[in-house]
Design a protein around this motif. Sequence first.
Motif, PDB file in Angstrom:
ATOM      1  N   THR A   1       0.852  -1.190   0.000  1.00 17.69           N
ATOM      2  CA  THR A   1       0.000   0.000   0.000  1.00 17.69           C
ATOM      3  C   THR A   1       0.886   1.238   0.000  1.00 17.69           C
ATOM      4  O   THR A   1       1.852   1.307   0.764  1.00 17.69           O
ATOM      5  N   PHE A   2       0.576   2.198  -0.861  1.00 19.62           N
ATOM      6  CA  PHE A   2       1.361   3.433  -0.920  1.00 19.62           C
ATOM      7  C   PHE A   2       0.466   4.577  -1.384  1.00 19.62           C
ATOM      8  O   PHE A   2      -0.638   4.355  -1.890  1.00 19.62           O
ATOM      9  N   SER A   3       0.929   5.801  -1.207  1.00 17.84           N
ATOM     10  CA  SER A   3       0.128   6.957  -1.599  1.00 17.84           C
ATOM     11  C   SER A   3       1.029   8.115  -2.013  1.00 17.84           C
ATOM     12  O   SER A   3       2.203   8.192  -1.633  1.00 17.84           O
ATOM     13  N   ASP A   4       0.464   9.010  -2.815  1.00 18.16           N
ATOM     14  CA  ASP A   4       1.114  10.251  -3.235  1.00 18.16           C
ATOM     15  C   ASP A   4       0.122  11.387  -3.041  1.00 18.16           C
ATOM     16  O   ASP A   4      -1.085  11.214  -3.256  1.00 18.16           O
ATOM     17  N   ASP A   5       0.630  12.555  -2.657  1.00 19.43           N
ATOM     18  CA  ASP A   5      -0.209  13.732  -2.415  1.00 19.43           C
ATOM     19  C   ASP A   5       0.119  14.839  -3.407  1.00 19.43           C
ATOM     20  O   ASP A   5       1.255  14.963  -3.869  1.00 19.43           O
ATOM     21  N   GLU A   6      -0.890  15.639  -3.705  1.00 17.92           N
ATOM     22  CA  GLU A   6      -0.696  16.815  -4.561  1.00 17.92           C
ATOM     23  C   GLU A   6      -1.636  17.909  -4.068  1.00 17.92           C
ATOM     24  O   GLU A   6      -2.838  17.682  -3.880  1.00 17.92           O
TER      25      GLU A   6
ATOM     26  N   VAL B   1      -5.060  16.441  -2.608  1.00 18.87           N
ATOM     27  CA  VAL B   1      -5.549  15.187  -3.182  1.00 18.87           C
ATOM     28  C   VAL B   1      -4.550  14.085  -2.852  1.00 18.87           C
ATOM     29  O   VAL B   1      -3.352  14.242  -3.066  1.00 18.87           O
ATOM     30  N   THR B   2      -5.064  12.992  -2.339  1.00 19.37           N
ATOM     31  CA  THR B   2      -4.233  11.823  -2.051  1.00 19.37           C
ATOM     32  C   THR B   2      -4.621  10.706  -3.002  1.00 19.37           C
ATOM     33  O   THR B   2      -5.804  10.341  -3.094  1.00 19.37           O
ATOM     34  N   ALA B   3      -3.650  10.182  -3.718  1.00 18.05           N
ATOM     35  CA  ALA B   3      -3.841   9.014  -4.573  1.00 18.05           C
ATOM     36  C   ALA B   3      -3.280   7.811  -3.831  1.00 18.05           C
ATOM     37  O   ALA B   3      -2.067   7.698  -3.645  1.00 18.05           O
ATOM     38  N   ARG B   4      -4.162   6.928  -3.382  1.00 18.13           N
ATOM     39  CA  ARG B   4      -3.748   5.775  -2.585  1.00 18.13           C
ATOM     40  C   ARG B   4      -3.964   4.495  -3.378  1.00 18.13           C
ATOM     41  O   ARG B   4      -5.004   4.326  -4.020  1.00 18.13           O
ATOM     42  N   HIS B   5      -2.984   3.619  -3.330  1.00 16.35           N
ATOM     43  CA  HIS B   5      -3.045   2.360  -4.066  1.00 16.35           C
ATOM     44  C   HIS B   5      -2.722   1.197  -3.141  1.00 16.35           C
ATOM     45  O   HIS B   5      -1.877   1.319  -2.249  1.00 16.35           O
ATOM     46  N   THR B   6      -3.365   0.063  -3.392  1.00 19.82           N
ATOM     47  CA  THR B   6      -2.975  -1.193  -2.780  1.00 19.82           C
ATOM     48  C   THR B   6      -2.899  -2.221  -3.900  1.00 19.82           C
ATOM     49  O   THR B   6      -3.851  -2.398  -4.660  1.00 19.82           O
ATOM     50  N   VAL B   7      -1.736  -2.877  -4.019  1.00 21.38           N
ATOM     51  CA  VAL B   7      -1.537  -3.847  -5.086  1.00 21.38           C
ATOM     52  C   VAL B   7      -1.140  -5.190  -4.493  1.00 21.38           C
ATOM     53  O   VAL B   7      -0.515  -5.262  -3.431  1.00 21.38           O
ATOM     54  N   ALA B   8      -1.519  -6.247  -5.196  1.00 22.54           N
ATOM     55  CA  ALA B   8      -1.097  -7.604  -4.853  1.00 22.54           C
ATOM     56  C   ALA B   8      -0.329  -8.151  -6.046  1.00 22.54           C
ATOM     57  O   ALA B   8      -0.863  -8.230  -7.165  1.00 22.54           O
ATOM     58  N   LEU B   9       0.908  -8.496  -5.829  1.00 23.81           N
ATOM     59  CA  LEU B   9       1.791  -8.954  -6.893  1.00 23.81           C
ATOM     60  C   LEU B   9       1.499 -10.411  -7.252  1.00 23.81           C
ATOM     61  O   LEU B   9       1.195 -11.228  -6.382  1.00 23.81           O
ATOM     62  N   ASP B  10       1.609 -10.730  -8.546  1.00 25.83           N
ATOM     63  CA  ASP B  10       1.490 -12.107  -9.011  1.00 25.83           C
ATOM     64  C   ASP B  10       2.890 -12.712  -9.071  1.00 25.83           C
ATOM     65  O   ASP B  10       3.665 -12.406  -9.977  1.00 25.83           O
ATOM     66  N   PRO B  11       3.258 -13.568  -8.115  1.00 27.64           N
ATOM     67  CA  PRO B  11       4.638 -14.073  -8.083  1.00 27.64           C
ATOM     68  C   PRO B  11       4.997 -14.900  -9.309  1.00 27.64           C
ATOM     69  O   PRO B  11       6.168 -14.962  -9.695  1.00 27.64           O
ATOM     70  N   ALA B  12       4.004 -15.515  -9.954  1.00 24.54           N
ATOM     71  CA  ALA B  12       4.277 -16.351 -11.120  1.00 24.54           C
ATOM     72  C   ALA B  12       4.657 -15.517 -12.345  1.00 24.54           C
ATOM     73  O   ALA B  12       5.214 -16.047 -13.314  1.00 24.54           O
ATOM     74  N   ALA B  13       4.353 -14.210 -12.328  1.00 22.16           N
ATOM     75  CA  ALA B  13       4.603 -13.364 -13.494  1.00 22.16           C
ATOM     76  C   ALA B  13       5.727 -12.355 -13.272  1.00 22.16           C
ATOM     77  O   ALA B  13       5.967 -11.508 -14.122  1.00 22.16           O
ATOM     78  N   VAL B  14       6.417 -12.440 -12.127  1.00 21.56           N
ATOM     79  CA  VAL B  14       7.415 -11.423 -11.783  1.00 21.56           C
ATOM     80  C   VAL B  14       8.493 -11.304 -12.849  1.00 21.56           C
ATOM     81  O   VAL B  14       8.762 -10.211 -13.377  1.00 21.56           O
ATOM     82  N   GLU B  15       9.127 -12.393 -13.210  1.00 26.23           N
ATOM     83  CA  GLU B  15      10.258 -12.303 -14.132  1.00 26.23           C
ATOM     84  C   GLU B  15       9.817 -11.998 -15.561  1.00 26.23           C
ATOM     85  O   GLU B  15      10.508 -11.265 -16.277  1.00 26.23           O
ATOM     86  N   SER B  16       8.670 -12.509 -15.981  1.00 30.35           N
ATOM     87  CA  SER B  16       8.215 -12.240 -17.349  1.00 30.35           C
ATOM     88  C   SER B  16       7.785 -10.795 -17.529  1.00 30.35           C
ATOM     89  O   SER B  16       7.895 -10.238 -18.625  1.00 30.35           O
ATOM     90  N   VAL B  17       7.295 -10.168 -16.456  1.00 30.57           N
ATOM     91  CA  VAL B  17       6.820  -8.789 -16.552  1.00 30.57           C
ATOM     92  C   VAL B  17       7.905  -7.782 -16.176  1.00 30.57           C
ATOM     93  O   VAL B  17       8.103  -6.764 -16.854  1.00 30.57           O
TER      94      VAL B  17
END
Length: 331
Positions: free
Chosen positions: A168-173, A276-292
Amino acid sequence: MDTETHERTADSPTRSAEHVTELAASARRAYALIEDVGRWPLLFAPCIWSQELERTGDIQRIRLWAVVGNGVRSWTSRRVLDPAGNRIDFAQETPAAPLTEMSGHWRFQDASPGSPGRLELGHRWTTEGDPGAADRIAAALDSNSTVEIGALRSWAERPEEPDELILTFSDDELIAAPAAEVYDFLYRADLWPERLPHVAGLDLETVPAEAATAGAEVQTMDMETSAADGSKHTTQSVRLCFEGERIVYKQTTPPRGLLAHSGEWLFSSGPEGTLVTARHTVALDPAAVESVFGPGTTIAEALVKARDIIGANSRGTLRTARSHLGQGAAE
C-alpha cells in the motif's frame, strides 16, 4: 478438491447453504485473511471496497460494496470473531428487500490424521414477497461463494506470506482549486483521453447513486493505457464515486504482473486549495514477476517497480489536474 455446495431447502421461506473445500494450509492463516476485512478487494473478485466501521473486543462492524448479479450493492454486517475456534459468524444489519435476514459463518479446520483441512462458508437467508427471490439469491450466493472460498484457499496455500505480495502506498498533490473542481476532473474520466497522455482510450458508464449503493455513483470503466516503452494494455475497473469526498476503485481486470489493484482518490479542502491523495494497494502475481519485470527480479524488487509505474501514472494525473485547473479551464 473442488468446492462442494450443500443447499438445504424447505417449505419455509428460510434457506441455507454451505460451500466447502479442502484446505492445505493452517486454519489460523486462513482465519487471519478473513478477519482482515481491509484486504478483501484484493482477495475476492466480487468485493469492490470494504471498511471496518468499529470493533469492540471480538465484536466487529463492517461495510462492504460488492458486485451482486449485474449490479453493485452495499451492506453493513455485524461479525462475531472467535480466533480460538477459527470461526467468524456474521449477520447483515439491515438486509435489503426482498431479504429479511442474511447471516452466516466462516469456519476453518486444521488437517488431522486421516482427515484433510477444511474451509467452510455458510449462509442462511429469509425472504418475503416475490416467490422467486430466494432462488435468485441462492444463485448469486452460489456464484460468489464459490469464487470467494476458491480465492481464499489459493491465498492461504501460497508459499509466500500475504505481506510479501501486498503493498500500500500513496502520493499527495496540493491543487490551488476548490475541491468540487478537482473532484470533477477525476470524476470525468470520459475526458481523460483528451487530458492525460498515458490514456489512449476509455469507455465509461455511470449509474446514479442509490440507497443500495450507500450513496455511491457506480462507474464501470474500460481504459487503454500507454506505457513508457510504447506498449499498451487494457484494464477494466469499477469506481464508487462519493461526490466531493472520494472516488474508490478496483481494477476488475488488472494488468499483467498483478493479482489485484485497488485504490482511491481522497479530497481535503484547506486554505491553500485542495489536497488530493492518490492511494493504491496492489497484490503482486509471483508467477509473473520475471516475465513482466525482467529476469532475475525478486518479489521485493518487483513491488518497488510496480510502485514506480503505478505511482507515476497517478502523479502524472494529479500534475495534469493542477495545470488544467490552474489555467482556469472549464467544461
